[in-house]
Scaffold this motif. Structure first.
Motif, mmCIF file in Angstrom:
data_model
loop_
_atom_site.group_PDB
_atom_site.id
_atom_site.type_symbol
_atom_site.label_atom_id
_atom_site.label_comp_id
_atom_site.label_asym_id
_atom_site.label_seq_id
_atom_site.Cartn_x
_atom_site.Cartn_y
_atom_site.Cartn_z
ATOM 1 N N LEU A 1 8.959 -24.094 2.762
ATOM 2 C CA LEU A 1 7.466 -24.302 2.213
ATOM 3 C C LEU A 1 6.726 -23.365 2.684
ATOM 4 O O LEU A 1 5.843 -22.949 1.595
ATOM 5 C CB LEU A 1 7.121 -25.844 2.889
ATOM 6 C CG LEU A 1 7.705 -27.013 2.409
ATOM 7 C CD1 LEU A 1 7.440 -28.214 3.243
ATOM 8 C CD2 LEU A 1 7.522 -27.211 0.801
ATOM 9 N N VAL A 2 6.693 -22.854 3.798
ATOM 10 C CA VAL A 2 5.746 -21.745 4.250
ATOM 11 C C VAL A 2 6.350 -20.522 3.460
ATOM 12 O O VAL A 2 5.242 -19.759 2.877
ATOM 13 C CB VAL A 2 5.899 -21.568 5.680
ATOM 14 C CG1 VAL A 2 4.933 -20.251 6.155
ATOM 15 C CG2 VAL A 2 5.079 -22.545 6.277
ATOM 16 N N ALA A 3 7.354 -20.151 3.171
ATOM 17 C CA ALA A 3 7.842 -19.070 2.554
ATOM 18 C C ALA A 3 7.387 -19.033 0.831
ATOM 19 O O ALA A 3 7.116 -18.029 0.241
ATOM 20 C CB ALA A 3 9.628 -18.893 2.478
ATOM 21 N N GLU A 4 7.489 -20.314 0.529
ATOM 22 C CA GLU A 4 7.063 -20.485 -1.118
ATOM 23 C C GLU A 4 5.582 -20.105 -1.038
ATOM 24 O O GLU A 4 5.040 -19.532 -2.025
ATOM 25 C CB GLU A 4 7.335 -21.962 -1.517
ATOM 26 C CG GLU A 4 6.707 -21.917 -2.958
ATOM 27 C CD GLU A 4 7.284 -23.156 -3.485
ATOM 28 O OE1 GLU A 4 6.935 -23.250 -4.753
ATOM 29 O OE2 GLU A 4 7.695 -24.151 -3.060
ATOM 30 N N LEU A 5 4.655 -20.902 0.063
ATOM 31 C CA LEU A 5 3.310 -20.619 -0.080
ATOM 32 C C LEU A 5 2.895 -18.919 -0.015
ATOM 33 O O LEU A 5 2.242 -18.493 -0.748
ATOM 34 C CB LEU A 5 2.691 -21.091 1.165
ATOM 35 C CG LEU A 5 2.608 -22.706 1.066
ATOM 36 C CD1 LEU A 5 2.005 -23.140 2.565
ATOM 37 C CD2 LEU A 5 1.705 -23.294 -0.075
ATOM 38 N N GLU A 6 3.685 -18.103 0.656
ATOM 39 C CA GLU A 6 3.576 -16.824 0.856
ATOM 40 C C GLU A 6 3.948 -16.239 -0.458
ATOM 41 O O GLU A 6 3.292 -15.102 -0.996
ATOM 42 C CB GLU A 6 4.584 -16.077 1.769
ATOM 43 C CG GLU A 6 3.931 -16.683 3.245
ATOM 44 C CD GLU A 6 2.601 -16.417 3.608
ATOM 45 O OE1 GLU A 6 2.272 -15.083 3.201
ATOM 46 O OE2 GLU A 6 2.147 -16.724 4.438
ATOM 47 N N TYR B 1 7.915 -21.322 -13.912
ATOM 48 C CA TYR B 1 8.898 -21.876 -14.222
ATOM 49 C C TYR B 1 9.696 -22.069 -12.821
ATOM 50 O O TYR B 1 9.616 -21.011 -11.847
ATOM 51 C CB TYR B 1 9.999 -20.832 -14.722
ATOM 52 C CG TYR B 1 11.503 -21.280 -14.959
ATOM 53 C CD1 TYR B 1 11.828 -22.687 -15.350
ATOM 54 C CD2 TYR B 1 12.507 -20.711 -14.168
ATOM 55 C CE1 TYR B 1 13.256 -22.957 -15.142
ATOM 56 C CE2 TYR B 1 13.602 -21.026 -13.833
ATOM 57 C CZ TYR B 1 14.374 -22.255 -14.591
ATOM 58 O OH TYR B 1 15.526 -22.680 -14.649
ATOM 59 N N GLY B 2 9.904 -23.443 -12.359
ATOM 60 C CA GLY B 2 10.370 -23.738 -11.084
ATOM 61 C C GLY B 2 11.226 -24.964 -11.018
ATOM 62 O O GLY B 2 11.555 -25.447 -12.163
ATOM 63 N N MET B 3 11.820 -25.304 -9.869
ATOM 64 C CA MET B 3 12.710 -26.540 -9.620
ATOM 65 C C MET B 3 12.150 -27.111 -8.501
ATOM 66 O O MET B 3 11.715 -26.572 -7.484
ATOM 67 C CB MET B 3 14.139 -25.841 -9.786
ATOM 68 C CG MET B 3 14.676 -25.318 -10.646
ATOM 69 S SD MET B 3 16.418 -24.899 -10.496
ATOM 70 C CE MET B 3 17.232 -26.319 -10.186
ATOM 71 N N THR B 4 12.438 -28.436 -8.505
ATOM 72 C CA THR B 4 12.059 -29.216 -7.094
ATOM 73 C C THR B 4 12.995 -28.768 -6.010
ATOM 74 O O THR B 4 12.406 -28.635 -4.991
ATOM 75 C CB THR B 4 12.356 -30.664 -7.382
ATOM 76 O OG1 THR B 4 11.867 -31.273 -8.439
ATOM 77 C CG2 THR B 4 12.025 -31.442 -6.150
ATOM 78 N N GLU B 5 14.210 -28.209 -6.346
ATOM 79 C CA GLU B 5 15.235 -27.619 -5.285
ATOM 80 C C GLU B 5 14.780 -26.295 -4.539
ATOM 81 O O GLU B 5 14.822 -25.991 -3.421
ATOM 82 C CB GLU B 5 16.435 -27.305 -5.926
ATOM 83 C CG GLU B 5 17.346 -28.582 -6.292
ATOM 84 C CD GLU B 5 16.927 -29.085 -7.391
ATOM 85 O OE1 GLU B 5 17.778 -29.602 -8.163
ATOM 86 O OE2 GLU B 5 15.918 -28.733 -8.357
ATOM 87 N N LEU B 6 13.647 -25.322 -5.378
ATOM 88 C CA LEU B 6 13.482 -24.013 -4.823
ATOM 89 C C LEU B 6 11.896 -23.910 -5.113
ATOM 90 O O LEU B 6 11.574 -22.774 -4.459
ATOM 91 C CB LEU B 6 14.394 -23.040 -5.609
ATOM 92 C CG LEU B 6 15.807 -23.245 -5.714
ATOM 93 C CD1 LEU B 6 16.372 -22.365 -6.809
ATOM 94 C CD2 LEU B 6 16.318 -22.826 -4.374
ATOM 95 N N GLY B 7 11.180 -24.678 -5.609
ATOM 96 C CA GLY B 7 9.600 -24.342 -6.118
ATOM 97 C C GLY B 7 9.825 -23.242 -7.135
ATOM 98 O O GLY B 7 10.786 -23.278 -7.904
ATOM 99 N N VAL B 8 8.779 -22.269 -6.901
ATOM 100 C CA VAL B 8 8.271 -21.392 -7.974
ATOM 101 C C VAL B 8 9.537 -20.378 -8.055
ATOM 102 O O VAL B 8 10.047 -19.887 -7.122
ATOM 103 C CB VAL B 8 7.110 -20.515 -7.866
ATOM 104 C CG1 VAL B 8 7.240 -19.912 -6.577
ATOM 105 C CG2 VAL B 8 6.859 -19.728 -9.054
ATOM 106 N N ILE B 9 10.072 -20.306 -9.302
ATOM 107 C CA ILE B 9 11.317 -19.316 -9.408
ATOM 108 C C ILE B 9 10.473 -17.857 -10.175
ATOM 109 O O ILE B 9 10.933 -16.822 -10.010
ATOM 110 C CB ILE B 9 12.410 -19.847 -10.262
ATOM 111 C CG1 ILE B 9 12.935 -20.844 -9.319
ATOM 112 C CG2 ILE B 9 13.287 -18.667 -10.635
ATOM 113 C CD1 ILE B 9 14.002 -21.755 -10.131
ATOM 114 N N ALA B 10 9.883 -18.432 -11.399
ATOM 115 C CA ALA B 10 9.226 -17.048 -12.110
ATOM 116 C C ALA B 10 7.892 -17.414 -12.706
ATOM 117 O O ALA B 10 7.725 -18.820 -12.644
ATOM 118 C CB ALA B 10 10.164 -16.630 -13.338
ATOM 119 N N MET B 11 6.869 -16.568 -12.847
ATOM 120 C CA MET B 11 5.689 -17.031 -13.155
ATOM 121 C C MET B 11 4.861 -15.899 -13.871
ATOM 122 O O MET B 11 5.249 -14.667 -13.482
ATOM 123 C CB MET B 11 5.023 -17.365 -11.919
ATOM 124 C CG MET B 11 3.525 -18.050 -12.412
ATOM 125 S SD MET B 11 3.096 -18.988 -10.615
ATOM 126 C CE MET B 11 1.743 -19.752 -11.400
#
Length: 452
Positions: free
Chosen positions: A157-162, A278-288
């Motif tokens: 989660l912290v990595a996704e926030l970054e 574009y993302g997934m519940t499994e990974l969060g944000v993938i492309a934007m």
């Protein structure tokens, strides 16, 4: 990661900074005090580090406080959308066996409310502590079938926030986020709520999610404002004949692909770009692409995200298996997650073409349901469309006022070869949606909506 990640990543900031806005402003100092109070209450109710808590509250200050407090205890939180039926809630509790359930004292009114004044009640269950390092457990949207159980660690989660903080165009300190997405699902939870707390952008939840309620909320502030939403909200807003002047700088949509022409209609009406995530519940944000200039691409991979295409399918690097309990063993393997989405990656840009399972055979001929659905959605007067293959190809559509159903079939005859055309076109007042706001693709749910 120790529980103090909540203090460092989400609660830190100037005492007098307004970080949330539900019915009124919530300052950092008040949020920290409320989370500390909830922390003590949950501990008194028996929650311990490594414990498990199911959180089923509507969007409210209590929801945010209980979520952060449970993480601060060091517990694992199972998020349950407050709109789930009692049967769905009971099923989730039986599958995951949490030790504590936090629910509203009074069931909220479901009528187009953005937030609620919820009173939280903690109920002890005969559950078990966690056997994993996951801080967050979610159920997939269930738009195509039974929900999967997905776990994410605090490190993830912290990595996704970054990652979000490093994406150009994402709201920053001093900006405002108006969020219409569900706070129990990934884009609304991490992309809007947690990102806003992380970077110091004010997160605002409208009182009502009607068109007037959304516009009033957007107009109520002067800060540069980003609207987080799903395509359903864009459809509503794009129909406003003369929108007011707003401090809106962009809108960002996620959850599903938008229909052809919607981005142009929204941008023409409000004069701001429409970005896509574009993302997934499994990974969060993938492309934007926050600027919406790369369409039909959904943008480059988010910082730190590695993707590749294998036989037309998009794969994303995932060091650990995100699934808890039974799951397709081919879905994650050797550090890669199969998205089940058809895509291309050209010049570092991800273009999602649709679901791989949308390929069907009609009379020995291959038909891509994504192609049919995009064709139907682009027809004049069609506001929503889903195409499925159940007893043949069937289209479920919602139409603008005054558009006859016969026009849809006539226009399809001019655009699609006979073997690609839907055998039946069902006209509904509105398409059924999952709790995360996605159009349901479950044939049983669609048929039930037709009967209603």
């Amino acid at each position: 990661m120790t529980p103090d990640w909540v203090d460092h990543a989400l609660l830190a900031g100037p005492d007098d900074e307004v970080c949330l806005w539900f019915a009124g402003p919530v300052r950092r100092s008040a949020l920290r005090a409320a989370v500390a109070e909830r922390h003590a209450a949950l501990s008194a109710a028996g929650l311990r580090p490594g414990g498990t808590l199911a959180l089923r509250l509507p969007p409210s200050p209590a929801y945010v406080e209980c979520l952060l407090a449970a993480w601060r205890v060091g517990a694992q939180v199972l998020l349950l959308d407050h709109r789930l039926t009692p049967h769905e809630v009971d099923d989730a509790l039986a599958r995951l066996e949490p030790q504590l359930l936090v629910r509203p004292l009074v069931e909220p009114d479901r009528a187009l409310r953005g937030h609620h004044d919820a009173v939280a009640v903690a109920e002890t269950l005969a559950g078990r502590p966690t056997a994993s390092e996951h801080a967050l457990v979610q159920l997939s949207s269930g738009s195509t079938g039974p929900s999967k159980v997905i776990g994410r660690s605090a490190v993830d989660l912290v990595a996704e926030l970054e990652r979000y903080a490093a994406i150009d165009g994402m709201p920053a300190r001093g900006d405002r986020i108006v969020v219409l997405n569900s706070l129990a699902h990934t884009f609304g939870l991490v992309g809007a709520l947690l990102h806003g707390l992380h970077v110091g952008a004010r997160v605002v939840v409208p009182e009502r999610t009607t068109v007037d309620g959304i516009l009033d909320t957007l107009a109520a502030g002067s800060e540069p404002t980003t609207l987080f939403c799903v395509p359903f909200h864009l459809e509503l807003l794009a129909r406003v004949a003369a929108p007011p002047v707003l401090p809106l700088v962009r809108a960002i949509t996620g959850g599903e692909l938008i229909r052809p022409g919607l981005a142009e209609a929204f941008t023409s009406a409000y004069g701001v770009p429409l970005g896509e995530c574009y993302g997934m519940t499994e990974l969060g944000v993938i492309a934007m692409d926050t600027a919406g200039t790369l369409r039909p691409s959904v943008g480059p991979p988010a910082p730190g995200v590695e993707v590749r295409v294998d036989d037309g399918e998009l794969l994303v690097r995932a060091p650990a298996n995100p699934y808890l309990g039974p799951a397709d063993p081919e879905r994650w393997s050797a550090g890669w997650l199969r998205t089940r989405d058809a895509a291309t990656v050209v010049d570092g840009r991800v273009t999602v073409l649709g679901r791989l399972d949308s390929q069907v055979s009609v009379g020995g001929l291959k038909v891509d349901l994504s192609e049919v659905e995009h064709t139907v959605a682009a027809l004049p007067g069609v506001t929503e469309a889903v195409v499925v293959h159940d007893r043949g190809i069937e289209a479920f559509v919602a139409l603008a006022e005054g558009v006859p159903a016969g026009d849809v079939e006539r226009d399809l005859a001019a655009r699609l070869a006979p073997f690609k055309r839907p055998r039946r076109v069902h006209v509904l007042a509105a398409l059924p949606r999952t709790s995360s706001g996605k159009c349901s693709r479950d044939p049983a749910a669609l048929r039930a909506a037709t009967q209603r």
